[in-house]
Design an enzyme around this catalytic site. Sequence first.
Site, short mmCIF file in Angstrom:
data_model
loop_
_atom_site.label_atom_id
_atom_site.label_comp_id
_atom_site.label_asym_id
_atom_site.label_seq_id
_atom_site.Cartn_x
_atom_site.Cartn_y
_atom_site.Cartn_z
CE1 TYR A 160 -3.78 -2.28 0.05
CE2 TYR A 160 -2.81 -3.23 2.03
CZ TYR A 160 -3.73 -3.28 1.01
OH TYR A 160 -4.62 -4.32 0.93
CG HIS A 164 -10.46 -0.86 -4.42
ND1 HIS A 164 -10.74 -1.23 -3.13
CD2 HIS A 164 -11.60 -1.04 -5.13
CE1 HIS A 164 -12.00 -1.63 -3.06
NE2 HIS A 164 -12.54 -1.52 -4.25
O1 CA2 Z 1 -6.46 -1.53 -2.41
C1 CA2 Z 1 -7.30 -1.08 -1.64
O2 CA2 Z 1 -7.52 0.12 -1.47
C2 CA2 Z 1 -8.10 -2.07 -0.77
O3 CA2 Z 1 -9.42 -1.54 -0.63
C3 CA2 Z 1 -7.39 -2.13 0.56
C4 CA2 Z 1 -8.03 -3.13 1.51
C5 CA2 Z 1 -8.17 -4.50 0.84
O4 CA2 Z 1 -8.87 -5.38 1.70
C6 CA2 Z 1 -8.92 -4.39 -0.48
O5 CA2 Z 1 -8.97 -5.67 -1.07
C7 CA2 Z 1 -8.21 -3.43 -1.41
C8 CA2 Z 1 -7.16 -3.29 2.76
C9 CA2 Z 1 -7.01 -2.03 3.53
C10 CA2 Z 1 -6.09 -2.32 4.67
O6 CA2 Z 1 -4.93 -1.54 4.49
C11 CA2 Z 1 -3.85 -1.86 5.26
C12 CA2 Z 1 -2.86 -0.92 5.26
C13 CA2 Z 1 -1.72 -1.14 5.95
C14 CA2 Z 1 -1.59 -2.31 6.68
C15 CA2 Z 1 -2.59 -3.25 6.68
C16 CA2 Z 1 -3.73 -3.02 5.97
#
Ligand code: CA2
Length: 149
Positions: free
Chosen positions: A25, A102
Amino acid sequence: MARPTVLVLNGPNLNLLGVREPTIYGRETLADIEEACLERADTLELDLDFRQSNNEGQLIDWVQEARDSADGIIINAAGYSHTSVALMDALAASDLPVIEVHLSNIHRREEFRHHSYVSRVARGVIVGLGGHGYELALDAMARLLATES
Ligand code: CA2
């Protein structure tokens, strides 16, 4: 004349952005994304209401309230994108234009991320462009609101 208001909703765990899993991310925090969105919204003459919750019911309450307080919704529902019929129903009932964002390209990732309930009620979907995707969604929302009201 009052500026249109755009509600930007962020779902579960997005508060961890920039703190954990930078390889997926990136290093940008949610506060960084909010700051960039505030700047972009100002240029576009939009008012911005930027929120995050880890709670499905809270997100649904905010979508319901948006019917009276916002002109459009940009949403990264995170994990709830792939699971929540209830959030999809609330977005559909809001009767507001919805743009889904996303950070990652969900179609390049695990199979279970390829389907999003939110996409079914969204006017458009932006994936894989990191925090910049939110700014692109604001551009698209500004145009939608200007041409459709
Ligand atoms: O890509 C995206 O923006 C998502 O919505 C992010 C979600 C994921 O479940 C989707 O499939 C795609 C996850 C958000 C959690 O973000 C984190 C950031 C740092 C550490 C752990 C999780």
